[in-house]
Each structure stands twice: as structure tokens, then as C-alpha cells.
Scaffold this active site. Structure first.
Site, PDB file in Angstrom:
ATOM      1  N   ARG A  15       0.840  -1.198   0.000  1.00  0.00           N
ATOM      2  CA  ARG A  15       0.000   0.000   0.000  1.00  0.00           C
ATOM      3  C   ARG A  15       0.880   1.256   0.000  1.00  0.00           C
ATOM      4  NH1 ARG A  15      -3.579  -1.432   5.197  1.00  0.00           N
ATOM      5  NH2 ARG A  15      -1.638  -2.549   5.654  1.00  0.00           N
ATOM      6  N   LYS A  74       1.654   1.933   7.419  1.00  0.00           N
ATOM      7  CA  LYS A  74       1.952   1.144   8.637  1.00  0.00           C
ATOM      8  C   LYS A  74       2.809   1.934   9.613  1.00  0.00           C
ATOM      9  CE  LYS A  74       0.695  -2.383   9.516  1.00  0.00           C
ATOM     10  NZ  LYS A  74      -0.606  -2.730  10.151  1.00  0.00           N
ATOM     11  N   TYR A  93      -1.243   4.512  10.592  1.00  0.00           N
ATOM     12  CA  TYR A  93      -1.586   3.513  11.613  1.00  0.00           C
ATOM     13  C   TYR A  93      -0.404   3.412  12.570  1.00  0.00           C
ATOM     14  CZ  TYR A  93      -5.577   1.815   8.915  1.00  0.00           C
ATOM     15  OH  TYR A  93      -6.764   1.711   8.251  1.00  0.00           O
ATOM     16  N   HIS A  95      -0.878   1.665  16.203  1.00  0.00           N
ATOM     17  CA  HIS A  95      -1.036   0.478  17.058  1.00  0.00           C
ATOM     18  C   HIS A  95      -0.005   0.475  18.192  1.00  0.00           C
ATOM     19  CE1 HIS A  95      -3.803  -1.004  14.053  1.00  0.00           C
ATOM     20  NE2 HIS A  95      -2.884  -0.920  13.127  1.00  0.00           N
ATOM     21  N   GLU A 117      -6.081   4.683  13.485  1.00  0.00           N
ATOM     22  CA  GLU A 117      -7.022   3.718  14.069  1.00  0.00           C
ATOM     23  C   GLU A 117      -7.767   4.224  15.302  1.00  0.00           C
ATOM     24  OE1 GLU A 117      -3.718   3.392  14.203  1.00  0.00           O
ATOM     25  OE2 GLU A 117      -3.102   2.789  16.205  1.00  0.00           O
ATOM     26  N   SER A 219     -20.141 -13.012  24.704  1.00  0.00           N
ATOM     27  CA  SER A 219     -18.756 -13.390  24.979  1.00  0.00           C
ATOM     28  C   SER A 219     -18.541 -13.683  26.460  1.00  0.00           C
ATOM     29  CB  SER A 219     -17.828 -12.244  24.536  1.00  0.00           C
ATOM     30  OG  SER A 219     -16.493 -12.563  24.791  1.00  0.00           O
ATOM     31  N   VAL A 238     -11.546  -9.022  17.732  1.00  0.00           N
ATOM     32  CA  VAL A 238     -11.981  -8.123  18.827  1.00  0.00           C
ATOM     33  C   VAL A 238     -11.182  -6.821  18.785  1.00  0.00           C
ATOM     34  CG1 VAL A 238     -12.717  -9.915  20.426  1.00  0.00           C
ATOM     35  CG2 VAL A 238     -10.349  -9.156  20.458  1.00  0.00           C
ATOM     36  N   ASP A 269      -2.686  -6.945  15.159  1.00  0.00           N
ATOM     37  CA  ASP A 269      -2.059  -5.606  15.140  1.00  0.00           C
ATOM     38  C   ASP A 269      -2.195  -4.895  16.480  1.00  0.00           C
ATOM     39  OD1 ASP A 269      -4.772  -5.205  14.895  1.00  0.00           O
ATOM     40  OD2 ASP A 269      -4.642  -3.748  13.270  1.00  0.00           O
ATOM     41  N   ARG A 279       3.665 -14.504  18.194  1.00  0.00           N
ATOM     42  CA  ARG A 279       4.530 -13.775  17.261  1.00  0.00           C
ATOM     43  C   ARG A 279       3.669 -13.181  16.154  1.00  0.00           C
ATOM     44  NH1 ARG A 279       6.704 -19.597  15.179  1.00  0.00           N
ATOM     45  NH2 ARG A 279       5.896 -20.088  17.229  1.00  0.00           N
ATOM     46  N   VAL A 298      -0.752 -12.258  10.475  1.00  0.00           N
ATOM     47  CA  VAL A 298      -0.144 -11.198   9.672  1.00  0.00           C
ATOM     48  C   VAL A 298      -0.789  -9.863  10.064  1.00  0.00           C
ATOM     49  CG1 VAL A 298       0.160 -10.313   7.317  1.00  0.00           C
ATOM     50  CG2 VAL A 298       0.396 -12.769   7.773  1.00  0.00           C
ATOM     51  N   ASN A 300      -0.449  -6.927   8.620  1.00  0.00           N
ATOM     52  CA  ASN A 300      -0.789  -5.996   7.518  1.00  0.00           C
ATOM     53  C   ASN A 300      -1.461  -6.773   6.390  1.00  0.00           C
ATOM     54  OD1 ASN A 300       1.698  -7.292   6.909  1.00  0.00           O
ATOM     55  ND2 ASN A 300       2.310  -5.663   5.503  1.00  0.00           N
ATOM     56  N   MET A 301      -2.531  -7.454   6.730  1.00  0.00           N
ATOM     57  CA  MET A 301      -3.226  -8.271   5.737  1.00  0.00           C
ATOM     58  C   MET A 301      -3.606  -7.474   4.473  1.00  0.00           C
ATOM     59  SD  MET A 301      -5.570 -10.471   8.402  1.00  0.00           S
ATOM     60  CE  MET A 301      -6.540 -11.331   7.187  1.00  0.00           C
TER      61      MET A 301
HETATM   62  N1  LIG Z   1      -4.236  -7.763  10.800  1.00  0.00           N
HETATM   63  C1  LIG Z   1      -4.610  -6.810   9.961  1.00  0.00           C
HETATM   64  O1  LIG Z   1      -4.065  -6.669   8.874  1.00  0.00           O
HETATM   65  C2  LIG Z   1      -5.737  -5.908  10.307  1.00  0.00           C
HETATM   66  C3  LIG Z   1      -6.188  -5.890  11.592  1.00  0.00           C
HETATM   67  N2  LIG Z   1      -7.290  -5.138  11.937  1.00  0.00           N
HETATM   68  C4  LIG Z   1      -7.676  -5.213  13.341  1.00  0.00           C
HETATM   69  O2  LIG Z   1      -8.826  -6.024  13.557  1.00  0.00           O
HETATM   70  C5  LIG Z   1      -9.327  -5.728  14.863  1.00  0.00           C
HETATM   71  C6  LIG Z   1     -10.854  -5.559  14.810  1.00  0.00           C
HETATM   72  O3  LIG Z   1     -11.155  -4.351  14.133  1.00  0.00           O
HETATM   73  P1  LIG Z   1     -12.655  -3.861  13.867  1.00  0.00           P
HETATM   74  O4  LIG Z   1     -13.508  -4.979  13.495  1.00  0.00           O
HETATM   75  O5  LIG Z   1     -12.549  -2.698  12.967  1.00  0.00           O
HETATM   76  O6  LIG Z   1     -13.073  -3.341  15.298  1.00  0.00           O
HETATM   77  P2  LIG Z   1     -14.582  -3.020  15.755  1.00  0.00           P
HETATM   78  O7  LIG Z   1     -14.444  -2.017  16.859  1.00  0.00           O
HETATM   79  O8  LIG Z   1     -15.446  -2.695  14.609  1.00  0.00           O
HETATM   80  O9  LIG Z   1     -15.074  -4.411  16.356  1.00  0.00           O
HETATM   81  C7  LIG Z   1     -14.518  -4.966  17.497  1.00  0.00           C
HETATM   82  C8  LIG Z   1     -15.585  -5.792  18.169  1.00  0.00           C
HETATM   83  O10 LIG Z   1     -14.960  -6.487  19.254  1.00  0.00           O
HETATM   84  C9  LIG Z   1     -15.930  -6.573  20.264  1.00  0.00           C
HETATM   85  N3  LIG Z   1     -15.307  -6.935  21.521  1.00  0.00           N
HETATM   86  C10 LIG Z   1     -14.590  -6.163  22.376  1.00  0.00           C
HETATM   87  N4  LIG Z   1     -14.226  -6.875  23.449  1.00  0.00           N
HETATM   88  C11 LIG Z   1     -14.731  -8.137  23.268  1.00  0.00           C
HETATM   89  C12 LIG Z   1     -14.722  -9.332  24.036  1.00  0.00           C
HETATM   90  N5  LIG Z   1     -14.120  -9.384  25.234  1.00  0.00           N
HETATM   91  N6  LIG Z   1     -15.328 -10.413  23.524  1.00  0.00           N
HETATM   92  C13 LIG Z   1     -15.934 -10.398  22.326  1.00  0.00           C
HETATM   93  N7  LIG Z   1     -15.999  -9.279  21.571  1.00  0.00           N
HETATM   94  C14 LIG Z   1     -15.407  -8.168  22.034  1.00  0.00           C
HETATM   95  C15 LIG Z   1     -16.578  -5.203  20.261  1.00  0.00           C
HETATM   96  O11 LIG Z   1     -17.830  -5.205  20.943  1.00  0.00           O
HETATM   97  C16 LIG Z   1     -16.713  -4.945  18.780  1.00  0.00           C
HETATM   98  O12 LIG Z   1     -17.970  -5.347  18.268  1.00  0.00           O
HETATM   99  C17 LIG Z   1      -8.566  -4.459  15.297  1.00  0.00           C
HETATM  100  O13 LIG Z   1      -7.493  -4.818  16.136  1.00  0.00           O
HETATM  101  C18 LIG Z   1      -8.048  -3.915  13.991  1.00  0.00           C
HETATM  102  O14 LIG Z   1      -6.952  -3.040  14.155  1.00  0.00           O
HETATM  103  C19 LIG Z   1      -7.982  -4.403  11.021  1.00  0.00           C
HETATM  104  C20 LIG Z   1      -7.550  -4.381   9.724  1.00  0.00           C
HETATM  105  C21 LIG Z   1      -6.370  -5.086   9.275  1.00  0.00           C
HETATM  106  C1  LIG Z   2      -5.346  -1.680  10.295  1.00  0.00           C
HETATM  107  C2  LIG Z   2      -4.051  -2.227   9.930  1.00  0.00           C
HETATM  108  O1  LIG Z   2      -3.256  -2.534  10.787  1.00  0.00           O
HETATM  109  C3  LIG Z   2      -3.713  -2.398   8.556  1.00  0.00           C
HETATM  110  O2  LIG Z   2      -4.533  -2.088   7.683  1.00  0.00           O
HETATM  111  O3  LIG Z   2      -2.603  -2.850   8.260  1.00  0.00           O
END
Ligand SMILES: NC(=O)C1=CN([C@@H]2O[C@H](COP(=O)(O)OP(=O)(O)OC[C@H]3O[C@@H](n4cnc5c(N)ncnc54)[C@H](O)[C@@H]3O)[C@@H](O)[C@H]2O)C=CC1
Ligand SMILES: CC(=O)C(=O)O
Length: 374
Positions: A15, A74, A93, A95, A117, A219, A238, A269, A279, A298, A300-301
């Protein structure tokens, strides 16, 4: 203002923080944009695409970082920390909750660090996280489906099943943007889908949205344990904004999963929501196996589907970047409550409570910091 756009350096991060349309918006507002050479190539934008709308192409990362405001995708990596300096506006971003070293560097160098974020509207929505969560949520199921195949180490389950054969079980923990998009894809493939969330109102909305075609569960550790045990694909989704992700799935729960099951922890992240995820993995080497279960972590999917992701991300970041450039950070933050919530570090202070708590550091609200500056 001079706005710098370095090339992303994270593994397979294709990106870029600005498109030609974004450059045009900044230039029309009287600003200069310096794009590091080749920064847009991974997303299909050439140097010429940028110069055609008024950007200057610069040869090195150092040139791009020598700007009033740096826009990235990132979080900076250690190789970039040397570019930090007092008064630099860093818009990306971040984090920070699982990143003590980066937090310390931003504090020590007095960078004004605004995290995509944690920008938050009054209704709780996170508009600069949302598009990447849509992407990662959708990807989580296609990735999980692939790793369930035998040649990738999976148990050989087709998520949709076929007539006469049980469907695959997809369990999603966190029913926000990632979770909803994962559920849409999993339902589309024909899987059985369970969504677990801590917010009962959110579960009601999901039940309505999916017209009863998903199983919703509140939950708690009992529900999580029983759902995880039967999951072919478990998606961690979450979020508590700004905070380290809660570790909801214990090692004992993972041991109960059948061999060849797959975990995709999108929440990695923010530090990850699964105890056995110890990890961060990369697109080059995305999985490892523990207790017979494939783990994908990963951070940064969306970088893998860079064209779609860059367009979706910059659709929402550029209007905020224009405000920061036009007004300067202090006035832009005063005028825009949502943007103010993005400020994580300012003037050597942590201005986001959950980040301060994660690192046991003192917290100062952004309003306090700006008041002292006046
Ligand atoms: N690995 C990657 O490449 C990417 C990672 N992400 C990450 O994904 C994660 C989720 O993001 P979003 O869906 O946008 O967040 P969001 O805020 O829309 O949804 C999070 C949900 O988790 C729930 N939650 C909170 N505590 C909880 C618990 N103890 N048990 C069950 N549910 C619980 C909340 O009620 C909420 O509905 C974030 O960490 C975000 O940064 C987002 C995009 C890319
Ligand atoms: C949200 C995030 O960490 C990403 O898009 O890579």
C-alpha cells in the site's frame, strides 16, 4: 505545508499513503507533496502518475521524511526511527499499545503522532480503521479456506461442504467491522457461522442483519471454549480502541481444537487475542503450527490486496490530511473532535488513555497539552 510520502518498508506492504487524487487535493489547497520514488508501484501508481498532478518525486526515504507532515500506512519500523524529530506530524496507523519501543521513540523525539485507528466519531465508529477492517475481514475467510486445504497443512475441510456432508464451522470472536465482513464471506461460501461479541446490542443487530442465519453468542469464557472446540476456522476480530487486544482464547482452548483447524487472528495488530499467538507473522511466511492448529497472524493483511486497499484507505485519510495541512495540527485538532481522538503522542506526552495504560505511562489529554502550548 510540505507533505512527505515514504515508500512502505514492512514485509510485503504494497500500500501507499496517497494516490494521485490525494496529491491533487493537497496541491489544490496550496501544499507541496514529496513522494519517494517508486512508493506507489505496489498499488499500481507510477512516479509519472504523481508528477502529473503536481507531486515532486524524491530519491530517498530521508527526503520524504524531511517534510512538515509524513503520511504513511503502517507504523514506522526501527529503521525509520532515525527520521523522527520534534514537531514532525506523523499521520499513519500506529497500534502503539503493543509497541513500547516505538511509543518511547515518539515521546523522546516529541513527534506529533496521530493514529488512523483511534480517530473516532461521536457514534463510536472508527472511520479510518473501517475500510481496512472490511478488507481484512473479507480476506480472513478466503485465507482460512485456503489453509484448511490439505496441501497447506489443513484438515481438508471445504467450508461450504457439499450436499450430504456437514458444512465447515466458522467461529468469529468480535462482531464489529472485521467480524461482520468475515461472517458475510463465510456465509457466502455456505459455512455455518457463529459470532461472539461482548455487546448484546451488537449481537441483536447482527441477528437482524443476517436474518437469523448466524448463531450469535455473548462473549464469556464458557461460550468461547465450546465454540472454539468445534471451529474449523477461528477468526480473532476483537477490539478495544487503542488498547492491547484482550486474550480471549486460552492455550487450553486451542488444544481442544481438532488438528488441521485454522486460526486467523486479525486482531494481531493490537497484540492478538489468542494465547498461542506469540509472534507476528509475515506475508512471506504467514503461518506456524502449534498443537496441530495452523496459526495465521499477519499484521498488515490488506497489504496483499494493495490496489483495493490503497484506494479504500486514502478515500478516508485524505480529507483529514487536508484539514491538518490547511489549519496546522493544533487548530485542526481543536476544530475536529474525531481527529483529536487520533492524537496518541504530542509534545512528549501520551494523549491516548488506553496507550498510556498499556505502558504504565502518565496520560495527558490533548486538550491539556494544547492549552499549555497557547
Ligand atoms: N491484521 C490486519 O491486517 C488488520 C487488523 N485489523 C484489526 O482487527 C481488529 C478488529 O477491528 P474492527 O472490526 O474494525 O473493530 P470493531 O471495533 O469494529 O469491532 C470490534 C468488536 O470487538 C468486540 N469486543 C470487544 N471486546 C470483546 C470481548 N471481550 N469479547 C468479544 N468481543 C469483544 C466489540 O464489541 C466490537 O464489536 C482491530 O485490532 C483492527 O486493528 C484491522 C484491519 C487489518
Ligand atoms: C489496520 C491495519 O493494521 C492495517 O490495515 O494494516
Amino acid at each position: 505545508m510540505i507533505v512527505g510520502i515514504p515508500k512502505e518498508i514492512k514485509n510485503n506492504e504494497n500500500r501507499v499513503a496517497i494516490t494521485p487524487a490525494g496529491v491533487a487535493a493537497l496541491v489544490q489547497n496550496g501544499h507541496s507533496v514529496r513522494v519517494e520514488t517508486g512508493a506507489g508501484l505496489g498499488s499500481g501508481f507510477t512516479n509519472e502518475d504523481y508528477t502529473a498532478v503536481g507531486a515532486e518525486i524524491v530519491a530517498t526515504a530521508a527526503d520524504a521524511w524531511a517534510a512538515d507532515m509524513v503520511m504513511k500506512v503502517k507504523e514506522p519500523l526501527p529503521a525509520e526511527y532515525g527520521y523522527f524529530r520534534e514537531g514532525l506530524i506523523l499521520f499513519t496507523y500506529l497500534h502503539l499499545a503493543p509497541e513500547p519501543e516505538l511509543t518511547r521513540e515518539l515521546l523522546d523525539k516529541k513527534v506529533i503522532a496521530i493514529a488512523y485507528e483511534t480517530i473516532q466519531l461521536d457514534n463510536g465508529a472508527l472511520p479510518l480503521l473501517m475500510p481496512m477492517s472490511e478488507v481484512a475481514g473479507r480476506m480472513s475467510v478466503q485465507i482460512g479456506a485456503q489453509f484448511l486445504e490439505k496441501q497447506y497443512g489443513g484438515k481438508g475441510v471445504l467450508l461450504g461442504g457439499v450436499p450430504g456432508v456437514p458444512k465447515g464451522e466458522v467461529v468469529v470472536i468480535g462482531g464489529g467491522i472485521v467480524g461482520t465482513n468475515a461472517a458475510k464471506m463465510a456465509l457466502g461460501l455456505g459455512a455455518n457461522v457463529t459470532i461472539i461479541d461482548v455487546n448484546a446490542d451488537r449481537l441483536r443487530q447482527l441477528d437482524d442483519l443476517f436474518q437469523g442465519r448466524v448463531q450469535t453468542l455473548i462473549s464469556n469464557s464458557f461460550n468461547i471454549a465450546s465454540a472454539v472446540k468445534k471451529a474449523d476456522l477461528l477468526v480473532g476480530a476483537v477490539l478495544i480502541p487503542g488498547a492491547r487486544a484482550p486474550r480471549l482464547v486460552t492455550e487450553a482452548m486451542v488444544k481442544e481444537m481438532t488438528p488441521g483447524s485454522v486460526i486467523v487472528d486479525v486482531a494481531i495488530d493490537q497484540g492478538g487475542s489468542i494465547e498461542t499467538i506469540d509472534r507476528i507473522t509475515t506475508h512471506d511466511n504467514p503461518t506456524y503450527e502449534k498443537h496441530g492448529v495452523i496459526h495465521y497472524a499477519v499484521a498488515n493483511m490488506p497489504g496483499a490486496v494493495a490496489r483495493t486497499s490503497t484506494l479504500a484507505l486514502t478515500n478516508v485519510t485524505v480529507p483529514y490530511a487536508v484539514q491538518l495541512a490547511n489549519k496546522g495540527y493544533a487548530q485542526a485538532i481543536r476544530d475536529n473532535h474525531a481527529l483529536a481522538k487520533g492524537v496518541n503522542v504530542i509534545d512528549g506526552k501520551v494523549a491516548y488513555k488506553a496507550v498510556a495504560d498499556a505502558h504504565n505511562l502518565p496520560y495527558a489529554s490533548v486538550e491539556e497539552v494544547l492549552l499549555v502550548k497557547n
